[in-house]
Design a protein around this motif. Structure first.
Motif, short mmCIF file in Angstrom:
data_model
loop_
_atom_site.label_atom_id
_atom_site.label_comp_id
_atom_site.label_asym_id
_atom_site.label_seq_id
_atom_site.Cartn_x
_atom_site.Cartn_y
_atom_site.Cartn_z
N TRP A 144 -0.21 7.46 6.95
CA TRP A 144 -1.59 7.85 6.63
C TRP A 144 -1.64 8.73 5.39
N ASP A 145 -2.89 9.03 4.98
CA ASP A 145 -3.15 10.06 3.97
C ASP A 145 -4.55 10.62 4.25
N ILE A 146 -4.82 11.76 3.68
CA ILE A 146 -6.11 12.42 3.87
C ILE A 146 -6.56 13.03 2.56
N VAL A 147 -7.82 12.81 2.21
CA VAL A 147 -8.43 13.44 1.04
C VAL A 147 -9.90 13.67 1.36
N LEU A 148 -10.30 14.95 1.31
CA LEU A 148 -11.67 15.30 1.71
C LEU A 148 -12.52 15.75 0.54
N ASN A 149 -12.02 15.60 -0.66
CA ASN A 149 -12.80 15.91 -1.85
C ASN A 149 -12.78 14.68 -2.74
N ASP A 150 -13.96 14.05 -2.92
CA ASP A 150 -13.98 12.79 -3.67
C ASP A 150 -14.06 12.99 -5.18
N GLY A 151 -14.02 14.23 -5.65
CA GLY A 151 -14.26 14.49 -7.06
C GLY A 151 -13.19 13.98 -8.01
N ASN A 152 -11.97 13.83 -7.51
CA ASN A 152 -10.86 13.50 -8.40
C ASN A 152 -10.41 12.05 -8.32
N PHE A 153 -11.05 11.24 -7.49
CA PHE A 153 -10.54 9.89 -7.28
C PHE A 153 -11.63 8.84 -7.38
N ASP A 154 -11.26 7.78 -8.05
CA ASP A 154 -12.16 6.64 -8.05
C ASP A 154 -11.76 5.72 -6.90
N LEU A 155 -12.54 4.69 -6.70
CA LEU A 155 -12.29 3.79 -5.59
C LEU A 155 -10.91 3.15 -5.68
N LEU A 158 -8.21 5.49 -4.38
CA LEU A 158 -8.15 5.61 -2.93
C LEU A 158 -7.59 4.34 -2.29
N LYS A 159 -7.95 3.19 -2.84
CA LYS A 159 -7.44 1.93 -2.28
C LYS A 159 -5.92 1.83 -2.46
N ALA A 160 -5.41 2.50 -3.48
CA ALA A 160 -3.97 2.47 -3.74
C ALA A 160 -3.21 3.54 -2.98
N ALA A 161 -3.90 4.35 -2.18
CA ALA A 161 -3.25 5.43 -1.42
C ALA A 161 -2.18 4.85 -0.50
N LYS A 162 -1.10 5.58 -0.33
CA LYS A 162 -0.03 5.16 0.55
C LYS A 162 -0.50 5.23 2.00
N GLY A 163 0.03 4.36 2.81
CA GLY A 163 -0.26 4.42 4.23
C GLY A 163 -1.31 3.42 4.68
N ASP A 164 -1.32 3.19 5.98
CA ASP A 164 -2.26 2.24 6.58
C ASP A 164 -3.59 2.88 6.92
N VAL A 165 -3.60 4.21 6.98
CA VAL A 165 -4.79 4.96 7.42
C VAL A 165 -5.20 5.94 6.34
N TRP A 182 -17.90 4.35 -0.22
CA TRP A 182 -16.60 3.72 -0.36
C TRP A 182 -16.10 3.09 0.93
N ILE A 183 -16.67 3.47 2.05
CA ILE A 183 -16.03 3.20 3.34
C ILE A 183 -15.80 1.72 3.60
N LYS A 184 -16.83 0.89 3.47
CA LYS A 184 -16.66 -0.52 3.80
C LYS A 184 -15.68 -1.21 2.87
N GLU A 185 -15.65 -0.80 1.62
CA GLU A 185 -14.69 -1.38 0.69
C GLU A 185 -13.27 -0.94 1.05
N LEU A 186 -13.11 0.35 1.37
CA LEU A 186 -11.79 0.83 1.76
C LEU A 186 -11.32 0.18 3.05
N ALA A 187 -12.28 -0.09 3.94
CA ALA A 187 -11.94 -0.66 5.25
C ALA A 187 -11.39 -2.08 5.16
N LYS A 188 -11.49 -2.70 3.99
CA LYS A 188 -10.91 -4.04 3.83
C LYS A 188 -9.39 -4.00 3.89
N THR A 189 -8.81 -2.85 3.53
CA THR A 189 -7.35 -2.74 3.50
C THR A 189 -6.81 -1.53 4.25
N LYS A 190 -7.70 -0.64 4.71
CA LYS A 190 -7.27 0.58 5.39
C LYS A 190 -8.01 0.74 6.72
N LYS A 191 -7.37 1.44 7.64
CA LYS A 191 -8.09 1.97 8.78
C LYS A 191 -8.70 3.30 8.32
#
Length: 264
Positions: free
Chosen positions: A36-47, A50-57, A72-81
């Motif tokens: 998994w990974d966790i990021v709670l501030n969206d200011g530094n990342f584009d979609l 985030l899609k390239a983040a390591k981990g399944d979650v 971003w959620i539905k787009e991210l959900a195509k490849t991540k939990k």
């Protein structure tokens, strides 16, 4: 929040009303050892970042999750939990539904967090607000929710003198709402609650179990086959006590969660 809460809630309510329980999708599983990974501030990342983040979650904020005005959620959900974070035990005065809390719903300020106050988790109004948040998470495309600050009983830090059993009841209430919306739910910290809620959660999220020498308390969670998502701040410790499987990430010492990476 950059999307319409009203529309999200309407969509969630329609889904719950229209879909027979027997036909709902299964609640997402988070087995031991899930990356998994966790990021709670969206200011530094584009979609793309985030899609390239390591981990399944990926654990992100339920509210702060947009790019170019779109969630971003539905787009991210195509490849991540996607786990969607929100505070279940505090009122944050910058959230779009902050005005929905009554003055009697919240009290002491969280130590070190200006504008954030502990909630009375027995309040019907508080529970209804959290129900709406969970329904919004379902409509947004989240796989699970990560409700924070459910440990107000610890040292009476909430100022309401609520004991652990009250918070266990609250977490189990949230778990019931999540299940009704086909969402998984995790227990955030609050290790004293594990025996009372383990049958209703699908994972745990911990902050600094190594620093606080409490990782061994997750044996029952690992035994149940559930992921233990651990965050360590400013240390590099990927060890695991006997009988515990951790999915750990190392984050900066200032406890900011605006950087990706750090997996063991």
């Amino acid at each position: 929040m950059h999307y319409s809460t009203v529309l999200l809630l309407a969509s969630a309510n329609s889904l719950v009303t229209a879909t027979p329980v027997s036909r709902r999708a299964a609640v997402t599983k988070f087995p031991s050892g899930t990356s998994w990974d966790i990021v709670l501030n969206d200011g530094n990342f584009d979609l793309a970042g985030l899609k390239a983040a390591k981990g399944d979650v990926l654990d992100i904020d339920l509210f702060d999750n947009t790019a170019d005005g779109k969630t971003w959620i539905k787009e991210l959900a195509k490849t991540k939990k996607v786990i969607c974070y929100f505070s279940a035990g505090s009122r944050e005065d910058w959230r779009p539904d902050a005005k929905d809390f009554a003055a009697s719903d919240y009290g002491k300020e969280l130590d070190g967090w200006k504008g954030e106050n502990w909630l009375d988790v027995t309040s019907t109004n508080v529970r209804n607000i959290m129900k709406k948040r969970i329904e919004a998470a379902a409509a947004a495309g989240c796989s699970a929710v990560d409700p924070d600050n459910v440990d107000g009983f610890d040292g009476n830090q909430d100022g309401f003198s609520k004991d652990a059993s009250v918070y266990a009841d609250y977490v189990n209430y949230l778990a019931g709402v999540a299940k009704n919306n086909t969402l998984a739910i995790g227990l955030k910290n609050a290790l004293d609650l594990i025996p009372s809620v383990i049958n209703n959660i699908q994972f745990a999220v911990n902050e600094e179990c190594h620093a606080n020498t409490e990782c061994d308390r997750y044996k029952s969670v690992t035994k149940a086959g559930l992921a233990v998502f651990n965050i360590e701040y400013g240390i590099n410790d990927c060890s695991e006590p006997s009988g515990v499987i951790l999915s750990s990430v190392m984050k900066p010492a200032n406890q900011s969660l605006d950087t990706l990476g750090g997996q063991c």
